[in-house]
Design an enzyme around this catalytic site. Structure first.
Site, PDB file in Angstrom:
ATOM      1  N   ASP A   1      33.812  56.038  39.593  1.00  0.00           N
ATOM      2  CA  ASP A   1      33.459  56.211  41.003  1.00  0.00           C
ATOM      3  C   ASP A   1      33.746  54.901  41.730  1.00  0.00           C
ATOM      4  O   ASP A   1      33.052  53.911  41.515  1.00  0.00           O
ATOM      5  CB  ASP A   1      31.976  56.572  41.122  1.00  0.00           C
ATOM      6  CG  ASP A   1      31.582  56.924  42.556  1.00  0.00           C
ATOM      7  OD1 ASP A   1      32.349  56.593  43.476  1.00  0.00           O
ATOM      8  OD2 ASP A   1      30.510  57.521  42.743  1.00  0.00           O
TER       9      ASP A   1
ATOM     10  N   HIS B   1      50.395  33.811  46.865  1.00  0.00           N
ATOM     11  CA  HIS B   1      50.293  35.031  47.652  1.00  0.00           C
ATOM     12  C   HIS B   1      51.542  35.245  48.493  1.00  0.00           C
ATOM     13  O   HIS B   1      51.941  36.391  48.741  1.00  0.00           O
ATOM     14  CB  HIS B   1      49.046  34.996  48.545  1.00  0.00           C
ATOM     15  CG  HIS B   1      47.826  35.546  47.871  1.00  0.00           C
ATOM     16  ND1 HIS B   1      47.485  36.866  47.926  1.00  0.00           N
ATOM     17  CD2 HIS B   1      46.885  34.948  47.099  1.00  0.00           C
ATOM     18  CE1 HIS B   1      46.382  37.064  47.237  1.00  0.00           C
ATOM     19  NE2 HIS B   1      45.992  35.921  46.721  1.00  0.00           N
TER      20      HIS B   1
END
Length: 566
Positions: free
Chosen positions: A456, A554
């Site tokens: 979940d 990044h």
């Protein structure tokens, strides 16, 4: 849909042949205006094709979606279609002539056959109907194309019924008995209702039967999320290739670097401290004193055995471990904790709690049950009770990274990592008033593994509670790093774990399904893998920050180097 007798008036064969012959003669020579028209459309065709290829190449380079078109591109597409229609019509005159002749002969034969059958057997053509099956062929030799049109008309009627609100969208699966067809009809109805296109959202190549009554209601497609592999992660003397479903660049690469550092250091070790899912109903009494009496009753060890027997009758694997209560005026919150085998266990603990509540109503008839969940559990919310008491699996994972590995693999030094961890993960988080957030990015790794393995995703909130500790050891040469995660809520059976893709990821980790020998062992092993992966992710990101590599990495992995349109 009924099949009616054709009313089209057929032209005599001889007359049609005369017309075709005359058409042949006129097509042998081309007048000058027709030559000019042909030249114009040939030029237009190649010019438009060249222009569109240039535009689409630019879109691919700039990562612009192909379906986003400008007005000149729309005009070019229209011109391309017009030129194609003209050229195809012009170049296939001979083929059209032959097909028209064949059609005339077939039509004449068909009409004669139908008349003969009708006269001999007295069949009423108006009463002959098609069957719903798209593979069915009509009594008079109708082509499958006609039957397919019948099916599409039937679907169109259902779509219109959904749009008009006559047929509930949620009932399509039960009415049609075909989950894929239901999803396709619901999708088309949704597009008509909203006026928005769902182009780009995949529909085919998914088993909609597998989610019926289990994972997702009223599906209209599915979302594609790439899955990367980090590892091997050497944890408790076992190697794991960790699947991570994410759309964030650099995340898998960073976690992979952490796994490499841990592997080069001899691996990490983990310990499961607790294993208990919780549910906390809220009840109300007439007075606070009466609420306190129930609290004392529940926490009395003499009564626990009886309550545990009532709770355990509800499941083969659910076993009540403890009940802790909190009073707020005349309201009482009861936090039930129980083991749940290899399931994540929310339904299991809720069912057992309901049994105990029904038992208590006989002992305390003045008890008013407000709700089976009173948020003292606490599920899908950051809460101190989970940070302190734990929920699901409570795991600690550690490793000792030698100085050489810190320098060569992580490109930094031990002192810098220890200092950064103290000022960022501990002091900085305290300054921010963090609740369970004393880490660099545990949620990144938890979410990626949860999505890949069918957990979940919303429970990543409490499952990401983590405190990262770093300390220099062995006379300051080596680094001891650990993560403590008190609320990892995972399971290997039930829910999304049964879907094909997620089941494959669990199988890759060796924890698919229930453990027959030791119930709960697979789920606990998965929790340790999550903690070990978080350890790798924390180690790598903290090293990147300490070495000043965060922005650079990044830009390399999380940014496109293609030119973006202004």
């Amino acid at each position: 849909m009924e099949y009616s007798k054709p009313t089209k008036t057929t032209m005599p064969l001889k007359k049609k042949n005369v017309e075709l012959a005359s058409f042949d003669k006129t097509s042998d020579t081309l007048p000058r205006p027709l030559r000019l028209t042909n030249a114009l459309f040939f030029t237009l065709f190649f010019a438009v094709v060249y222009y569109l290829m240039i535009r689409w190449r630019e879109k691919i380079r700039n990562s612009t979606p192909l379906h986003v078109v400008s007005f000149p591109e729309i005009a070019a597409i229209v011109a391309l279609m017009a030129s194609c229609i003209y050229l195809l019509g012009f170049l296939s005159i001979g083929l059209v002539q032959l097909s028209m002749e064949d059609e005339v002969e077939e039509e004449e034969t068909s009409v004669e056959e139908c008349n003969r059958m009708t006269n001999s057997k007295n069949i009423n053509v108006d009463q002959v109907t098609f069957k719903d099956d798209c593979n069915e062929v009509s009594s008079f030799g109708a082509s499958p194309k006609v039957t397919a049109q019948t099916c599409s008309e039937e679907d169109e009627n259902i779509i219109q019924s959904v749009v008009q609100g006559k047929t509930p969208s949620y009932s399509l699966e039960s009415k049609l008995g075909d989950c894929f067809r239901a999803a396709a009809i619901r999708r088309e109805a949704l597009q008509k209702i909203t006026g928005k296109s769902l182009e780009g959202l995949p529909l085919e190549h998914f088993d909609y039967d597998s989610i019926l009554g289990q994972c997702c209601e009223m599906p209209v497609g599915y979302v594609q999320i790439p899955v990367g592999i980090a590892g091997p992660l050497l944890l408790d003397d076992k190697e794991y290739s960790v699947p991570m479903a994410t759309t964030e660049g650099c995340l898998v690469a960073s976690t992979n670097r952490g796994c490499k550092a841990i592997y080069a250091s001899g691996g990490a070790t983990s310990v499961v401290l607790r294993d208990a899912m919780t549910r906390a109903p809220v009840v109300r009494f007439g007075t606070a004193k009466r609420a306190a009496e129930l609290k004392f009753f529940l926490e009395d060890p003499l009564n626990f055995e009886t309550l545990a027997a009532v709770f355990n009758q509800s499941s083969r694997f659910g076993r009540l471990q403890s009940i802790k209560c909190a009073v707020a005026g005349k309201n009482l919150y009861m936090r039930f904790s129980c083991s749940t085998g290899d399931a994540m266990g929310m339904n299991m603990v809720s069912k057992g709690t309901q049994h105990v509540i029904e038992f208590l109503e006989k002992e305390f008839p003045d008890m008013d049950v407000i709700g089976i969940s009173g948020n003292y559990c606490s599920d899908k919310k950051p809460a101190a009770v989970n940070w302190i008491e734990g929920r699901g699996k409570s795991v600690v994972c550690e490793a000792i990274i030698p100085e050489e590995v810190v320098n060569k693999v992580l490109k930094t030094d031990v002192a810098s990592l220890v200092e950064l961890n103290m000022l960022k993960n501990l002091t900085g988080s305290a300054m921010a008033g963090a609740l369970g957030g004393f880490n660099a990015h545990a949620s990144n790794i938890v979410s990626a593994i949860f999505i890949a393995t069918g957990q979940d995703p919303a429970q990543n909130i409490e499952s990401s509670h983590c405190i990262t500790m770093m300390e220099a050891v062995n006379d300051g040469k080596d680094l001891h790093v650990s993560v403590t995660m008190p609320s990892i809520e995972v399971g290997t059976v039930g829910g999304g774990t049964q879907l094909a893709s997620q089941s494959a990821c669990l199988n890759l980790l060796g924890v698919k399904g229930a453990n027959r020998e030791v119930p709960g062992a697979n789920a606990r092993q998965l929790a340790t893998i999550v903690a070990g992966s978080v350890l790798a992710g924390e180690l790598s990101l903290m090293s990147a920050i300490a070495a000043g590599q965060l922005v650079k990495s990044h830009m390399k992995y999380n940014r496109s180097n293609k030119a973006t349109p202004k």
